[in-house]
Design a protein around this motif. Structure first.
Motif, mmCIF file in Angstrom:
data_model
loop_
_atom_site.group_PDB
_atom_site.id
_atom_site.type_symbol
_atom_site.label_atom_id
_atom_site.label_comp_id
_atom_site.label_asym_id
_atom_site.label_seq_id
_atom_site.Cartn_x
_atom_site.Cartn_y
_atom_site.Cartn_z
ATOM 1 N N VAL A 1 0.857 -1.181 0.000
ATOM 2 C CA VAL A 1 0.000 0.000 0.000
ATOM 3 C C VAL A 1 0.892 1.229 0.000
ATOM 4 O O VAL A 1 1.600 1.499 0.958
ATOM 5 C CB VAL A 1 -0.939 0.008 1.226
ATOM 6 N N VAL B 1 -0.516 -0.638 -4.709
ATOM 7 C CA VAL B 1 -1.652 0.260 -4.906
ATOM 8 C C VAL B 1 -1.250 1.635 -4.389
ATOM 9 O O VAL B 1 -0.606 1.758 -3.345
ATOM 10 C CB VAL B 1 -2.932 -0.261 -4.200
ATOM 11 N N GLU B 2 -1.606 2.666 -5.146
ATOM 12 C CA GLU B 2 -1.223 4.040 -4.818
ATOM 13 C C GLU B 2 -2.394 4.945 -5.149
ATOM 14 O O GLU B 2 -2.988 4.836 -6.228
ATOM 15 C CB GLU B 2 0.016 4.430 -5.624
ATOM 16 N N ARG B 3 -2.756 5.825 -4.238
ATOM 17 C CA ARG B 3 -3.898 6.706 -4.483
ATOM 18 C C ARG B 3 -3.566 7.863 -5.412
ATOM 19 O O ARG B 3 -4.441 8.423 -6.050
ATOM 20 C CB ARG B 3 -4.469 7.219 -3.170
ATOM 21 N N GLU B 4 -2.299 8.255 -5.471
ATOM 22 C CA GLU B 4 -1.887 9.345 -6.353
ATOM 23 C C GLU B 4 -1.703 8.816 -7.778
ATOM 24 O O GLU B 4 -1.727 7.613 -8.017
ATOM 25 C CB GLU B 4 -0.585 9.968 -5.844
ATOM 26 N N ASP B 5 -1.454 9.721 -8.722
ATOM 27 C CA ASP B 5 -1.315 9.322 -10.121
ATOM 28 C C ASP B 5 0.127 9.026 -10.531
ATOM 29 O O ASP B 5 0.420 8.862 -11.713
ATOM 30 C CB ASP B 5 -1.905 10.391 -11.040
#
Length: 110
Positions: free
Chosen positions: A9, A32-36
Motif C-alpha cells: 500500500v 496500490v497508490e492513491r496518487e497518479d
C-alpha cells in the motif's frame, strides 16, 4: 486479478524499496497508490528538482511481468521472450521491443 503473495500500500520510498526487494526474491506483489504517480511526495510536494531514477533491471522486471500477464505464453506459437528485458535490450543493442496486440490476437486465434 492474479494471485499475489504481497499487497504493498503506497508507492512512496518504502513501498518502492519493498517492491525492489520482493522482485529480487521473485515474490509476486501488487502496489496500490492513491496518487497518479510513484513517489508523489517527492515529485509533487517536497522538491521541485528531484527526479526518481529506478534501475533498468527494476523497470525491466515490471515490464516483463506485465507482458507475461497480458499476453501469456506465446512460445507454442513460435514467439519466445528475449533473454533481456526491453530496457536492457534497448541500452545494449539500440533495438526496441514492439508488440502488435492485434497481430498477437490473430496469432492466438490461429
Amino acid at each position: 486479478m492474479e494471485n499475489v503473495a504481497v499487497l504493498i500500500v503506497g508507492a512512496g520510498p518504502a513501498g518502492l524499496a519493498t517492491a525492489a526487494c520482493l522482485t529480487h526474491l521473485s515474490i509476486p506483489y501488487v502496489i496500490v497508490e492513491r496518487e497518479d504517480c510513484s513517489a508523489s511526495l517527492w515529485r509533487n510536494r517536497a522538491y521541485d528538482r528531484l527526479k526518481l531514477h529506478l534501475s533498468k533491471e527494476f523497470l525491466d522486471n515490471i515490464l516483463v511481468m506485465q507482458a507475461k500477464f497480458i499476453f501469456g505464453d506465446l512460445s507454442r506459437h513460435g514467439i519466445t521472450m528475449p533473454k533481456m528485458g526491453p530496457m536492457i535490450l534497448k541500452s545494449k543493442t539500440g533495438r526496441s521491443v514492439v508488440i502488435d496486440v492485434g497481430t498477437v490476437g490473430l496469432i492466438k486465434k490461429g
